[in-house]
Design a protein around this motif. Structure first.
Motif, PDB file in Angstrom:
ATOM      1  N   GLN A 108       0.837  -1.196   0.000  1.00 23.79           N
ATOM      2  CA  GLN A 108       0.000   0.000   0.000  1.00 23.79           C
ATOM      3  C   GLN A 108       0.873   1.248   0.000  1.00 23.79           C
ATOM      4  N   GLY A 109       0.232   2.391  -0.235  1.00 23.93           N
ATOM      5  CA  GLY A 109       0.925   3.663  -0.072  1.00 23.93           C
ATOM      6  C   GLY A 109       0.979   4.037   1.400  1.00 23.93           C
ATOM      7  N   LEU A 110       1.382   5.260   1.683  1.00 25.29           N
ATOM      8  CA  LEU A 110       1.499   5.730   3.058  1.00 25.29           C
ATOM      9  C   LEU A 110       0.227   6.451   3.476  1.00 25.29           C
ATOM     10  N   GLN A 111      -0.155   6.261   4.724  1.00 21.17           N
ATOM     11  CA  GLN A 111      -1.352   6.891   5.277  1.00 21.17           C
ATOM     12  C   GLN A 111      -0.943   7.709   6.499  1.00 21.17           C
ATOM     13  N   LEU A 112      -1.441   8.923   6.594  1.00 23.05           N
ATOM     14  CA  LEU A 112      -1.081   9.785   7.722  1.00 23.05           C
ATOM     15  C   LEU A 112      -1.691   9.279   9.019  1.00 23.05           C
ATOM     16  N   LEU A 113      -0.846   9.136  10.048  1.00 22.07           N
ATOM     17  CA  LEU A 113      -1.314   8.772  11.390  1.00 22.07           C
ATOM     18  C   LEU A 113      -1.610  10.014  12.222  1.00 22.07           C
ATOM     19  N   LEU A 114      -0.660  10.948  12.213  1.00 19.91           N
ATOM     20  CA  LEU A 114      -0.811  12.184  12.981  1.00 19.91           C
ATOM     21  C   LEU A 114       0.243  13.185  12.536  1.00 19.91           C
ATOM     22  N   LYS A 115       0.051  14.438  12.998  1.00 18.03           N
ATOM     23  CA  LYS A 115       0.993  15.484  12.631  1.00 18.03           C
ATOM     24  C   LYS A 115       1.103  16.500  13.757  1.00 18.03           C
ATOM     25  N   TYR A 116       2.283  17.085  13.876  1.00 17.55           N
ATOM     26  CA  TYR A 116       2.499  18.193  14.789  1.00 17.55           C
ATOM     27  C   TYR A 116       2.836  19.431  13.966  1.00 17.55           C
ATOM     28  N   LEU A 117       2.032  20.479  14.146  1.00 24.52           N
ATOM     29  CA  LEU A 117       2.281  21.738  13.457  1.00 24.52           C
ATOM     30  C   LEU A 117       2.681  22.823  14.446  1.00 24.52           C
ATOM     31  N   SER A 118       1.915  22.926  15.540  1.00 21.17           N
ATOM     32  CA  SER A 118       2.194  23.900  16.579  1.00 21.17           C
ATOM     33  C   SER A 118       1.260  23.597  17.739  1.00 21.17           C
ATOM     34  N   GLY A 119       1.417  24.351  18.841  1.00 22.51           N
ATOM     35  CA  GLY A 119       0.494  24.195  19.947  1.00 22.51           C
ATOM     36  C   GLY A 119       0.868  23.061  20.876  1.00 22.51           C
ATOM     37  N   SER A 120      -0.121  22.323  21.324  1.00 18.08           N
ATOM     38  CA  SER A 120       0.102  21.257  22.294  1.00 18.08           C
ATOM     39  C   SER A 120       1.135  20.261  21.781  1.00 18.08           C
ATOM     40  N   THR A 121       2.055  19.888  22.668  1.00 20.76           N
ATOM     41  CA  THR A 121       3.127  18.982  22.238  1.00 20.76           C
ATOM     42  C   THR A 121       2.662  17.529  22.169  1.00 20.76           C
ATOM     43  N   LEU A 122       1.517  17.222  22.751  1.00 21.17           N
ATOM     44  CA  LEU A 122       0.980  15.861  22.671  1.00 21.17           C
ATOM     45  C   LEU A 122      -0.068  15.832  21.570  1.00 21.17           C
ATOM     46  N   VAL A 123       0.179  15.001  20.589  1.00 23.21           N
ATOM     47  CA  VAL A 123      -0.685  14.959  19.419  1.00 23.21           C
ATOM     48  C   VAL A 123      -1.354  13.583  19.352  1.00 23.21           C
ATOM     49  N   LYS A 124      -2.648  13.592  19.181  1.00 16.59           N
ATOM     50  CA  LYS A 124      -3.378  12.322  19.050  1.00 16.59           C
ATOM     51  C   LYS A 124      -3.719  12.086  17.583  1.00 16.59           C
ATOM     52  N   GLY A 125      -3.616  10.809  17.182  1.00 18.81           N
ATOM     53  CA  GLY A 125      -3.888  10.471  15.798  1.00 18.81           C
ATOM     54  C   GLY A 125      -4.933   9.377  15.671  1.00 18.81           C
ATOM     55  N   ILE A 126      -4.918   8.734  14.526  1.00 15.48           N
ATOM     56  CA  ILE A 126      -5.898   7.676  14.283  1.00 15.48           C
ATOM     57  C   ILE A 126      -5.429   6.362  14.894  1.00 15.48           C
ATOM     58  N   ASN A 127      -6.359   5.440  15.033  1.00 12.65           N
ATOM     59  CA  ASN A 127      -6.061   4.082  15.516  1.00 12.65           C
ATOM     60  C   ASN A 127      -5.438   4.061  16.913  1.00 12.65           C
ATOM     61  N   GLY A 128      -5.697   5.062  17.729  1.00 16.44           N
ATOM     62  CA  GLY A 128      -5.223   5.068  19.109  1.00 16.44           C
ATOM     63  C   GLY A 128      -3.777   5.476  19.300  1.00 16.44           C
ATOM     64  N   PHE A 129      -3.116   5.927  18.245  1.00 14.49           N
ATOM     65  CA  PHE A 129      -1.727   6.359  18.360  1.00 14.49           C
ATOM     66  C   PHE A 129      -1.645   7.809  18.842  1.00 14.49           C
ATOM     67  N   GLU A 130      -0.541   8.134  19.496  1.00 12.70           N
ATOM     68  CA  GLU A 130      -0.250   9.498  19.883  1.00 12.70           C
ATOM     69  C   GLU A 130       1.258   9.704  19.811  1.00 12.70           C
ATOM     70  N   ALA A 131       1.660  10.964  19.740  1.00 14.37           N
ATOM     71  CA  ALA A 131       3.084  11.281  19.688  1.00 14.37           C
ATOM     72  C   ALA A 131       3.327  12.539  20.487  1.00 14.37           C
ATOM     73  N   GLU A 132       4.532  12.643  21.013  1.00 10.16           N
ATOM     74  CA  GLU A 132       4.892  13.817  21.804  1.00 10.16           C
ATOM     75  C   GLU A 132       6.073  14.533  21.181  1.00 10.16           C
ATOM     76  N   PHE A 133       5.901  15.812  20.922  1.00 12.12           N
ATOM     77  CA  PHE A 133       6.961  16.643  20.368  1.00 12.12           C
ATOM     78  C   PHE A 133       7.807  17.171  21.525  1.00 12.12           C
ATOM     79  N   ASN A 134       9.101  16.930  21.445  1.00 11.77           N
ATOM     80  CA  ASN A 134      10.014  17.412  22.474  1.00 11.77           C
ATOM     81  C   ASN A 134      11.099  18.240  21.787  1.00 11.77           C
ATOM     82  N   LYS A 135      10.959  19.549  21.876  1.00  8.91           N
ATOM     83  CA  LYS A 135      11.870  20.421  21.142  1.00  8.91           C
ATOM     84  C   LYS A 135      13.302  20.341  21.678  1.00  8.91           C
ATOM     85  N   SER A 136      13.451  20.268  22.991  1.00  6.99           N
ATOM     86  CA  SER A 136      14.796  20.251  23.574  1.00  6.99           C
ATOM     87  C   SER A 136      15.559  18.975  23.194  1.00  6.99           C
TER      88      SER A 136
END
Lengths: 115, 113
Positions: free
Chosen positions: A42-70
């Motif tokens: 298959q091709g690639l499907q977007l799970l989640l994205k971080y653009l700005s704002g809250s560093t904890l991002v929730k996506g599809i299928n129960g996944f989440e990611a945390e942006f840590n700038k430092s």
């Protein structure tokens, strides 16, 4: 220049266990961060994205990611995986002023969920 | 669901043949991309376009060429296929801003024998 490092090429895990897929990036400018999933043939499907704002991002299928700038990281997590989560996962970055206005991908992590 | 289509899905072709991989999107996106995906999964950008009549080479050198005569269409051509061209080719598109995600087609798996 920007680059993405996915620290694990393969992650085996048992069903219903938690999982973390690691991603580090480098960029000299502000970035936008993405996680994609690719199922076999298959091709690639977007799970989640971080653009700005809250560093904890929730996506599809129960996944989440945390942006840590430092730590320049954007790790993907799921508290309880299913067999159907078996796939390839790609971290990607894009930068607004980089002159390279396309996504840069990591080398991918193969998540293998075992019963 | 993303509206970006690639044809063919699978192609087996002999050395020296000319091939064109088709990619079309119905989302009106300005930016389109071609990625080559190695058997080990890594994706390499080989071509991109910011709009009609705009095409540029990506990070990975490729003997393929592209054209962008219409917004919705971004075909990739190999004038003379070789076994080293065997790979998966993924087409993608996105809106004009860097903070929007790319939408991917299902890919074309090319085998040159």
């Amino acid at each position: 220049a920007q680059s993405v490092t996915q620290l694990d090429s393969q992650v085996p895990v048992f069903e219903e266990a938690p999982v973390e897929l690691r991603c580090n990036y480098s960029s000299s400018v502000s970035v936008y961060l993405f996680w994609y999933v690719q199922y076999p043939n298959q091709g690639l499907q977007l799970l989640l994205k971080y653009l700005s704002g809250s560093t904890l991002v929730k996506g599809i299928n129960g996944f989440e990611a945390e942006f840590n700038k430092s730590q320049t990281s954007f790790h993907l997590r799921k508290p309880s995986v299913h067999i159907s989560d078996t796939a390839e996962y790609f971290c990607a970055v894009s930068g607004y002023y980089t002159g390279r206005r396309a996504l840069t991908f990591g080398s991918g992590t193969r998540l293998q969920v075992q019963p | 669901e993303a509206d970006i289509y690639q044809t063919p899905r699978y192609l087996v072709i002999g050395t020296g043949k000319k091939i064109t991989l088709e990619c079309s999107q119905t989302m009106g996106h300005d930016k389109m991309y071609w990625y080559q995906q190695d058997p080990g999964m890594e994706l390499h950008l080989i071509h991109y376009s910011y709009g009609v009549n705009s095409t540029e080479k990506g990070d990975l050198s490729s003997e393929s060429t592209v054209s962008r005569i219409r917004t919705e269409h971004f075909p990739l051509t190999l004038e003379s296929a070789r076994p080293s061209h065997t790979s998966q080719y993924l087409c993608a598109s996105s809106e004009s801003m860097a903070n929007t995600e790319a939408f991917f087609g299902q890919g074309t798996r090319l085998t040159v024998v």
